[in-house]
Design an enzyme around this catalytic site. Structure first.
Site, PDB file in Angstrom:
ATOM      1  N   GLU A 122       9.373  -4.141  10.994  1.00  0.00           N
ATOM      2  CA  GLU A 122       9.550  -2.859  10.486  1.00  0.00           C
ATOM      3  C   GLU A 122       9.838  -1.908  11.639  1.00  0.00           C
ATOM      4  O   GLU A 122       9.266  -1.796  12.711  1.00  0.00           O
ATOM      5  CB  GLU A 122       8.422  -2.027   9.908  1.00  0.00           C
ATOM      6  CG  GLU A 122       8.761  -0.715   9.023  1.00  0.00           C
ATOM      7  CD  GLU A 122       8.053  -0.240   8.151  1.00  0.00           C
ATOM      8  OE1 GLU A 122       7.018  -1.070   7.635  1.00  0.00           O
ATOM      9  OE2 GLU A 122       8.051   0.690   7.683  1.00  0.00           O
ATOM     10  N   ASP A 133      -0.731  -6.511  -0.424  1.00  0.00           N
ATOM     11  CA  ASP A 133      -0.836  -5.790   0.891  1.00  0.00           C
ATOM     12  C   ASP A 133      -2.300  -5.379   1.163  1.00  0.00           C
ATOM     13  O   ASP A 133      -3.151  -4.644   0.318  1.00  0.00           O
ATOM     14  CB  ASP A 133      -0.050  -4.544   0.862  1.00  0.00           C
ATOM     15  CG  ASP A 133       0.604  -4.044   2.144  1.00  0.00           C
ATOM     16  OD1 ASP A 133       0.487  -5.036   3.223  1.00  0.00           O
ATOM     17  OD2 ASP A 133       1.172  -2.891   2.227  1.00  0.00           O
ATOM     18  N   GLU A 144      -1.372  -5.650   8.572  1.00  0.00           N
ATOM     19  CA  GLU A 144      -0.684  -5.086   9.679  1.00  0.00           C
ATOM     20  C   GLU A 144      -1.191  -5.557  11.113  1.00  0.00           C
ATOM     21  O   GLU A 144      -2.444  -5.478  11.389  1.00  0.00           O
ATOM     22  CB  GLU A 144      -0.414  -3.553   9.896  1.00  0.00           C
ATOM     23  CG  GLU A 144       0.242  -3.062   8.361  1.00  0.00           C
ATOM     24  CD  GLU A 144       0.353  -1.718   8.341  1.00  0.00           C
ATOM     25  OE1 GLU A 144      -0.093  -0.824   9.360  1.00  0.00           O
ATOM     26  OE2 GLU A 144       1.092  -1.025   7.336  1.00  0.00           O
ATOM     27  N   ASP A 189       0.977  -1.110  -0.173  1.00  0.00           N
ATOM     28  CA  ASP A 189       0.096  -0.011  -0.085  1.00  0.00           C
ATOM     29  C   ASP A 189       0.795   1.329   0.004  1.00  0.00           C
ATOM     30  O   ASP A 189       0.427   2.182   0.006  1.00  0.00           O
ATOM     31  CB  ASP A 189      -0.987  -0.014   1.032  1.00  0.00           C
ATOM     32  CG  ASP A 189      -0.311  -0.108   2.493  1.00  0.00           C
ATOM     33  OD1 ASP A 189       1.163  -0.281   2.664  1.00  0.00           O
ATOM     34  OD2 ASP A 189      -1.029   0.203   3.566  1.00  0.00           O
ATOM     35  N   SER A 190       2.381   1.174   0.092  1.00  0.00           N
ATOM     36  CA  SER A 190       3.150   2.258  -0.059  1.00  0.00           C
ATOM     37  C   SER A 190       3.206   2.461  -1.492  1.00  0.00           C
ATOM     38  O   SER A 190       3.524   3.712  -1.840  1.00  0.00           O
ATOM     39  CB  SER A 190       4.541   1.680   0.007  1.00  0.00           C
ATOM     40  OG  SER A 190       4.930   0.599  -0.453  1.00  0.00           O
ATOM     41  N   LYS A 245      -0.769  -9.695   2.982  1.00  0.00           N
ATOM     42  CA  LYS A 245      -0.043  -9.386   4.093  1.00  0.00           C
ATOM     43  C   LYS A 245      -1.068  -8.174   4.845  1.00  0.00           C
ATOM     44  O   LYS A 245      -1.786  -7.552   4.075  1.00  0.00           O
ATOM     45  CB  LYS A 245       1.286  -8.496   3.937  1.00  0.00           C
ATOM     46  CG  LYS A 245       1.694  -7.895   5.016  1.00  0.00           C
ATOM     47  CD  LYS A 245       3.350  -7.269   4.678  1.00  0.00           C
ATOM     48  CE  LYS A 245       3.267  -5.781   4.115  1.00  0.00           C
ATOM     49  NZ  LYS A 245       2.530  -4.897   5.144  1.00  0.00           N
TER      50      LYS A 245
HETATM   51  N1  LIG Z   1       9.692   0.607   4.935  1.00  0.00           N
HETATM   52  C1  LIG Z   1       9.297   1.661   4.784  1.00  0.00           C
HETATM   53  N2  LIG Z   1       8.362   2.061   5.596  1.00  0.00           N
HETATM   54  C2  LIG Z   1       7.607   3.300   5.223  1.00  0.00           C
HETATM   55  O1  LIG Z   1       6.628   3.863   6.210  1.00  0.00           O
HETATM   56  C3  LIG Z   1       8.024   4.206   4.314  1.00  0.00           C
HETATM   57  C4  LIG Z   1       9.331   3.702   3.590  1.00  0.00           C
HETATM   58  N3  LIG Z   1       9.694   2.686   3.828  1.00  0.00           N
HETATM   59  N4  LIG Z   1       9.577   4.430   2.771  1.00  0.00           N
HETATM   60  C5  LIG Z   1       8.936   5.520   2.180  1.00  0.00           C
HETATM   61  C6  LIG Z   1       8.104   6.466   3.216  1.00  0.00           C
HETATM   62  C7  LIG Z   1       9.158   7.233   3.780  1.00  0.00           C
HETATM   63  N5  LIG Z   1       8.842   7.010   5.309  1.00  0.00           N
HETATM   64  C8  LIG Z   1       9.719   7.390   6.160  1.00  0.00           C
HETATM   65  C9  LIG Z   1      10.062   6.766   7.439  1.00  0.00           C
HETATM   66  C10 LIG Z   1      10.982   6.919   8.320  1.00  0.00           C
HETATM   67  C11 LIG Z   1      11.642   7.981   8.159  1.00  0.00           C
HETATM   68  C12 LIG Z   1      12.680   8.591   9.075  1.00  0.00           C
HETATM   69  O2  LIG Z   1      13.449   9.355   8.641  1.00  0.00           O
HETATM   70  N6  LIG Z   1      12.859   7.982  10.277  1.00  0.00           N
HETATM   71  C13 LIG Z   1      14.058   8.092  11.138  1.00  0.00           C
HETATM   72  C14 LIG Z   1      13.658   7.327  12.347  1.00  0.00           C
HETATM   73  C15 LIG Z   1      12.424   7.801  13.201  1.00  0.00           C
HETATM   74  C16 LIG Z   1      12.529   9.100  13.926  1.00  0.00           C
HETATM   75  O3  LIG Z   1      13.041   9.258  15.060  1.00  0.00           O
HETATM   76  O4  LIG Z   1      11.993  10.081  13.167  1.00  0.00           O
HETATM   77  C17 LIG Z   1      15.398   7.412  10.726  1.00  0.00           C
HETATM   78  O5  LIG Z   1      16.321   8.169  10.925  1.00  0.00           O
HETATM   79  O6  LIG Z   1      15.283   6.572   9.784  1.00  0.00           O
HETATM   80  C18 LIG Z   1      11.527   8.872   6.852  1.00  0.00           C
HETATM   81  C19 LIG Z   1      10.694   8.446   5.867  1.00  0.00           C
HETATM   82  C20 LIG Z   1       7.812   6.355   5.535  1.00  0.00           C
HETATM   83  N7  LIG Z   1       7.710   5.622   4.258  1.00  0.00           N
HETATM   84  C1  LIG Z   2       7.041  -1.245   3.808  1.00  0.00           C
HETATM   85  C2  LIG Z   2       6.401  -2.462   3.385  1.00  0.00           C
HETATM   86  C3  LIG Z   2       6.569  -3.614   4.672  1.00  0.00           C
HETATM   87  C4  LIG Z   2       5.069  -2.159   3.206  1.00  0.00           C
HETATM   88  O1  LIG Z   2       4.082  -2.509   4.082  1.00  0.00           O
HETATM   89  C5  LIG Z   2       4.606  -1.616   1.931  1.00  0.00           C
HETATM   90  O2  LIG Z   2       5.507  -1.260   1.186  1.00  0.00           O
HETATM   91  O3  LIG Z   2       3.413  -1.047   1.593  1.00  0.00           O
HETATM   92 MG   LIG Z   3       2.077  -1.603   3.623  1.00  0.00          MG
END
Ligand SMILES: Nc1nc(=O)c2c([nH]1)NC[C@@H]1CN(c3ccc(C(=O)N[C@@H](CCC(=O)O)C(=O)O)cc3)CN21
Ligand SMILES: CC(C)C(=O)C(=O)O
Ligand SMILES: [Mg+2]
Length: 277
Positions: free
Chosen positions: A194, A96, A128, A57-58, A126
């Site tokens: 995750e 998903d 959550e 769902d990403s 899948k």
């Molecule tokens: N596996 C995955 N799950 C997601 O939810 C997700 C992705 N990938 N990729 C694309 C977007 C971008 N997302 C995210 C998720 C985390 C951070 C981030 O910067 N996290 C910090 C840790 C958390 C914090 O303390 O803010 C890091 O340092 O990784 C950024 C973008 C959410 N999305």
């Molecule tokens: C990041 C993975 C686990 C996911 O659920 C997605 O891509 O939607």
């Molecule tokens: Mg997902």
């Protein structure tokens, strides 16, 4: 192995099935997954020997132009899932279940899983949640549909969790273990962990019979999964720290677009070789 060697090798390989996830864990062979949302990337990743493709769902962030996964619907994911499933010859394809398509109860969850299994050629679904989703997993598995769990940071609960917050740290490891056991006991064939500390993921991996697939869960898990647009350097915004970028597709496509624009502006494209007499 080069890309073409992998392509040749995979022509002789059997389709990946849930038993391959189990035997990989038992034999210490790492499992590799990527997300995919379309036929072209699915074909490339399949030929390169990626074991499973998640039509996540990403797609909400990566294809449909939303800023979270929350608005994504089954109707939006069905054509993407069908495109991926029809493009593979070896990889295991996982659909998903989007936010709002399984939480109400096991009946709703099974109904949603049926839609993906009947309207696409996905091999599994899948969803959550650990303890909170165990009855849903049990019901879908009982109908003969393999289920992958997803615990730790669960993006569909982003607002409830207060952002992209690491899960399963310190005292929270007990909750993570309880969620992992609930998913396994409900009959899931594998579970995604995750954004959890490497140490917590190692603990869960040692505790479970089913394989753990890490996304930002460190090296002590049975397999890895990444969002393909992050992995290929296509994502525009902030990329989570756990991603290793294996290419710079954003740079490559940006430069190609600028070069094309310049050639058209200067009249150097099309050339005589691109023109009909
Ligand atoms: N596996 C995955 N799950 C997601 O939810 C997700 C992705 N990938 N990729 C694309 C977007 C971008 N997302 C995210 C998720 C985390 C951070 C981030 O910067 N996290 C910090 C840790 C958390 C914090 O303390 O803010 C890091 O340092 O990784 C950024 C973008 C959410 N999305
Ligand atoms: C990041 C993975 C686990 C996911 O659920 C997605 O891509 O939607
Ligand atoms: Mg997902």
């Amino acid at each position: 192995m080069t890309y073409s060697e992998a392509a040749a090798a995979q022509a002789n390989l059997k389709r990946v099935r849930t038993r391959h996830f189990q035997s990989a864990k038992e034999n210490g062979i790492k499992i590799t997954g990527l997300t995919s949302y379309d036929q072209l990337t699915a074909g490339i990743f399949d030929q390169a020997g990626i074991d499973f493709l998640l039509v996540g769902d990403s797609a909400g962030n990566n294809v449909l132009g939303y800023d979270t996964t929350l608005p994504v619907t089954i109707d939006e994911l069905i054509p993407l899932t069908r495109a991926v499933a029809n493009a593979v010859s070896r990889a295991f394809v996982i659909a998903d279940l989007p936010f709002g398509s399984y939480e109400v109860g096991p009946e709703e969850a099974l109904h949603s899983a049926f839609r993906f299994m009947k309207e696409t050629h996905a091999h599994a679904v899948k969803l959550e949640g650990g303890v909170r989703s165990a009855e849903q997993i049990r019901r879908i598995v009982a109908a003969g549909i393999p289920v992958m769990g997803h615990i730790g940071f669960t993006p569909q609960s982003e607002h409830g969790l207060g952002g992209h917050v690491i899960q399963g740290r310190g005292d929270q490891v007990e909750q993570l273990l309880a969620d992992a056991r609930a998913v396994q006991d409900a009959g899931a064939f594998a579970v995604v962990l995750e954004m959890v500390p490497a140490e917590s993921a190692a603990l869960v991996t040692a505790e479970l019979r089913i394989p753990t697939i890490g996304v930002g869960a460190g090296p002590h898990v049975d397999g890895q999964l990444l969002v393909w647009t992050d992995w290929a350097g296509l994502t525009a915004g902030r990329i989570p720290r756990f991603v290793r970028q294996y290419a710079d597709l954003r740079g490559i496509l940006g430069e190609a677009a600028a070069a094309y624009r310049a050639d058209v502006a200067e009249g150097t494209y099309p050339g005589p070789e691109h023109s009909y007499d």
